[in-house]
Design a protein around this motif. Sequence first.
Motif, PDB file in Angstrom:
ATOM      1  N   ASN A 270    -126.907-111.611 -59.444  1.00 50.22           N
ATOM      2  CA  ASN A 270    -125.579-111.780 -59.247  1.00 50.22           C
ATOM      3  C   ASN A 270    -124.883-112.889 -59.998  1.00 50.22           C
ATOM      4  O   ASN A 270    -124.035-112.616 -60.659  1.00 50.22           O
ATOM      5  N   ASN A 271    -125.926-113.743 -60.305  1.00 53.25           N
ATOM      6  CA  ASN A 271    -125.262-115.013 -61.351  1.00 53.25           C
ATOM      7  C   ASN A 271    -125.320-114.271 -62.672  1.00 53.25           C
ATOM      8  O   ASN A 271    -124.042-114.751 -63.274  1.00 53.25           O
ATOM      9  N   VAL A 272    -126.219-113.731 -63.136  1.00 57.83           N
ATOM     10  CA  VAL A 272    -126.071-113.218 -64.555  1.00 57.83           C
ATOM     11  C   VAL A 272    -124.974-112.257 -64.683  1.00 57.83           C
ATOM     12  O   VAL A 272    -124.325-112.238 -65.869  1.00 57.83           O
ATOM     13  N   PHE A 273    -125.058-111.426 -64.159  1.00 58.00           N
ATOM     14  CA  PHE A 273    -124.053-110.100 -64.340  1.00 58.00           C
ATOM     15  C   PHE A 273    -122.493-110.782 -64.105  1.00 58.00           C
ATOM     16  O   PHE A 273    -121.785-110.115 -64.694  1.00 58.00           O
ATOM     17  N   SER A 274    -122.332-111.419 -63.050  1.00 55.82           N
ATOM     18  CA  SER A 274    -121.005-112.282 -62.828  1.00 55.82           C
ATOM     19  C   SER A 274    -120.633-112.739 -63.939  1.00 55.82           C
ATOM     20  O   SER A 274    -119.586-112.734 -64.369  1.00 55.82           O
TER      21      SER A 274
ATOM     22  N   GLN B  12    -119.978-110.559 -66.574  1.00 49.99           N
ATOM     23  CA  GLN B  12    -118.676-109.648 -66.403  1.00 49.99           C
ATOM     24  C   GLN B  12    -117.505-110.516 -66.777  1.00 49.99           C
ATOM     25  O   GLN B  12    -116.143-110.183 -67.287  1.00 49.99           O
ATOM     26  N   SER B  13    -117.557-112.004 -66.344  1.00 49.28           N
ATOM     27  CA  SER B  13    -116.239-112.776 -66.462  1.00 49.28           C
ATOM     28  C   SER B  13    -116.142-113.142 -68.069  1.00 49.28           C
ATOM     29  O   SER B  13    -115.384-113.922 -68.209  1.00 49.28           O
ATOM     30  N   ARG B  14    -117.443-113.375 -68.780  1.00 48.44           N
ATOM     31  CA  ARG B  14    -117.154-113.989 -70.015  1.00 48.44           C
ATOM     32  C   ARG B  14    -117.544-112.862 -71.383  1.00 48.44           C
ATOM     33  O   ARG B  14    -118.609-112.960 -71.666  1.00 48.44           O
ATOM     34  N   PRO B  15    -116.733-111.844 -71.541  1.00 43.50           N
ATOM     35  CA  PRO B  15    -116.951-110.791 -72.682  1.00 43.50           C
ATOM     36  C   PRO B  15    -117.144-111.739 -73.821  1.00 43.50           C
ATOM     37  O   PRO B  15    -116.519-112.721 -74.305  1.00 43.50           O
TER      38      PRO B  15
ATOM     39  N   ARG C 216    -127.933-107.882 -48.407  1.00 43.01           N
ATOM     40  CA  ARG C 216    -126.716-107.620 -47.798  1.00 43.01           C
ATOM     41  C   ARG C 216    -125.858-107.183 -48.788  1.00 43.01           C
ATOM     42  O   ARG C 216    -124.848-106.166 -48.587  1.00 43.01           O
ATOM     43  N   ARG C 217    -125.824-107.420 -49.965  1.00 50.10           N
ATOM     44  CA  ARG C 217    -124.922-107.185 -51.076  1.00 50.10           C
ATOM     45  C   ARG C 217    -125.562-105.763 -51.767  1.00 50.10           C
ATOM     46  O   ARG C 217    -124.890-104.916 -52.202  1.00 50.10           O
ATOM     47  N   TYR C 218    -126.882-105.648 -52.029  1.00 46.29           N
ATOM     48  CA  TYR C 218    -127.497-104.558 -52.693  1.00 46.29           C
ATOM     49  C   TYR C 218    -128.090-103.457 -51.919  1.00 46.29           C
ATOM     50  O   TYR C 218    -128.910-102.560 -52.553  1.00 46.29           O
ATOM     51  N   GLY C 219    -128.169-103.664 -50.641  1.00 49.73           N
ATOM     52  CA  GLY C 219    -129.063-102.877 -49.641  1.00 49.73           C
ATOM     53  C   GLY C 219    -128.738-101.205 -49.619  1.00 49.73           C
ATOM     54  O   GLY C 219    -129.575-100.837 -49.561  1.00 49.73           O
TER      55      GLY C 219
ATOM     56  N   ILE D 192    -128.466-102.049 -60.382  1.00 49.55           N
ATOM     57  CA  ILE D 192    -127.684-102.807 -59.777  1.00 49.55           C
ATOM     58  C   ILE D 192    -126.336-103.148 -60.686  1.00 49.55           C
ATOM     59  O   ILE D 192    -125.365-103.174 -60.326  1.00 49.55           O
ATOM     60  N   LEU D 193    -126.472-103.217 -61.814  1.00 47.94           N
ATOM     61  CA  LEU D 193    -125.466-103.191 -62.806  1.00 47.94           C
ATOM     62  C   LEU D 193    -124.492-102.409 -62.900  1.00 47.94           C
ATOM     63  O   LEU D 193    -123.159-102.584 -62.770  1.00 47.94           O
ATOM     64  N   GLN D 194    -125.064-101.105 -62.811  1.00 45.13           N
ATOM     65  CA  GLN D 194    -124.151 -99.846 -63.099  1.00 45.13           C
ATOM     66  C   GLN D 194    -123.420 -99.594 -61.752  1.00 45.13           C
ATOM     67  O   GLN D 194    -122.303 -99.006 -61.783  1.00 45.13           O
ATOM     68  N   ASN D 195    -124.025-100.022 -60.469  1.00 39.88           N
ATOM     69  CA  ASN D 195    -123.358 -99.722 -59.357  1.00 39.88           C
ATOM     70  C   ASN D 195    -122.400-100.906 -58.701  1.00 39.88           C
ATOM     71  O   ASN D 195    -121.436-100.591 -58.075  1.00 39.88           O
ATOM     72  N   PHE D 196    -122.615-102.146 -59.312  1.00 41.84           N
ATOM     73  CA  PHE D 196    -121.802-103.259 -58.767  1.00 41.84           C
ATOM     74  C   PHE D 196    -120.889-103.998 -59.639  1.00 41.84           C
ATOM     75  O   PHE D 196    -120.432-104.960 -59.323  1.00 41.84           O
ATOM     76  N   TYR D 197    -121.128-103.671 -61.014  1.00 42.57           N
ATOM     77  CA  TYR D 197    -120.294-104.492 -61.973  1.00 42.57           C
ATOM     78  C   TYR D 197    -119.716-103.637 -63.015  1.00 42.57           C
ATOM     79  O   TYR D 197    -120.224-103.604 -64.022  1.00 42.57           O
ATOM     80  N   PRO D 198    -119.001-103.189 -62.545  1.00 37.31           N
ATOM     81  CA  PRO D 198    -117.880-101.800 -63.196  1.00 37.31           C
ATOM     82  C   PRO D 198    -117.433-102.510 -64.677  1.00 37.31           C
ATOM     83  O   PRO D 198    -117.451-101.949 -65.734  1.00 37.31           O
ATOM     84  N   GLN D 199    -116.895-103.973 -64.618  1.00 33.43           N
ATOM     85  CA  GLN D 199    -116.229-104.458 -66.153  1.00 33.43           C
ATOM     86  C   GLN D 199    -117.363-104.801 -66.783  1.00 33.43           C
ATOM     87  O   GLN D 199    -117.129-104.445 -67.974  1.00 33.43           O
ATOM     88  N   LEU D 200    -118.643-105.042 -66.455  1.00 32.75           N
ATOM     89  CA  LEU D 200    -119.507-105.124 -67.335  1.00 32.75           C
ATOM     90  C   LEU D 200    -120.117-103.686 -67.967  1.00 32.75           C
ATOM     91  O   LEU D 200    -120.463-103.595 -69.141  1.00 32.75           O
ATOM     92  N   CYS D 201    -120.126-102.814 -66.939  1.00 27.73           N
ATOM     93  CA  CYS D 201    -120.259-101.468 -67.539  1.00 27.73           C
ATOM     94  C   CYS D 201    -119.343-101.073 -68.742  1.00 27.73           C
ATOM     95  O   CYS D 201    -119.547-100.389 -69.545  1.00 27.73           O
TER      96      CYS D 201
END
Length: 277
Positions: free
Chosen positions: A48-52, A55-58, A85-88, A106-115
């Motif tokens: 979550n730390n890495v992908f967030s 995602q927030s810092r292109p 609870r987040r990725y279950g 995880i990336l593909q399903n929860f971080y659309p802006q990173l995708c």
Amino acid sequence: MSFPAADVVSDINLISRFLACPQILSLSSCAPFDVLVFCASAVLPIANNVFSALQSRPGLTKTLVLCGGIGHSTQLMYEAIRKSRRYGSLADKVEGLPEADILNLILQNFYPQLCEQINSNTLQLLVENRSTNCGANAIETRRLLEQHSVPVPKSLVIVQDPTMSLRTLASFSHTYADVFPPPTFAACPTFVPTMSLGSSGIRQGGPDLRFDVSGIDELEIWEHGRFFDLIMGEIPRLRDDDHGYGPKGKGYIAHVDIPAEVDDAWARLKLVFHSKR
């Protein structure tokens, strides 16, 4: 042999900080770099730390490498997904997958802006799903970067489970030892595991310990026994002697200086935990 509980906590935290090697603690505020290598871990708050942050810092990095095959701790990652609870919701999809592919899921399903960054080619995503240890993380990452014609990075940040962060950094230094000038490597564990005394201070069988990490639930990280095994097992591996992984031993990693106070803390904890390592 017994030691004051506060001393046990101090020794654990000293070794933990040494192994985490927090050269970069926050991806939210560090300078941009060429390559980010994210080595998979069952400690899912790291993902979550890495992908967030990405995602927030292109533009934080040009190339993201998700790293990890199927090894002795992969089952722990499956279990962590099931309990999360987040990725279950991904629990039925991860069984049998290499660790890097789980990170990608995880990336593909929860971080659309990173995708979107990846799909628009503003961020290159590479998935390294063959490595099964820290040394192979480095070797296979270099192979994959070269295979995709990625220039030797000037700056490479390594995100790894904090208990193995220093060894992985030393593995990358060893793997790129033939490159001049070598890349600038930096370890980013995303957090340093620290412990404190529980409310009772002491309980039958030893100190009453708990993790004390801001923003992370204790249930999302290691079971205590596993954490102690991990940190106790790392110091012998890091030693540059006949039995260690350094140049004078197995030759898996670059030389690591272990401060005397860390070695002393390890020796005391070995008596506390009755470790056979």
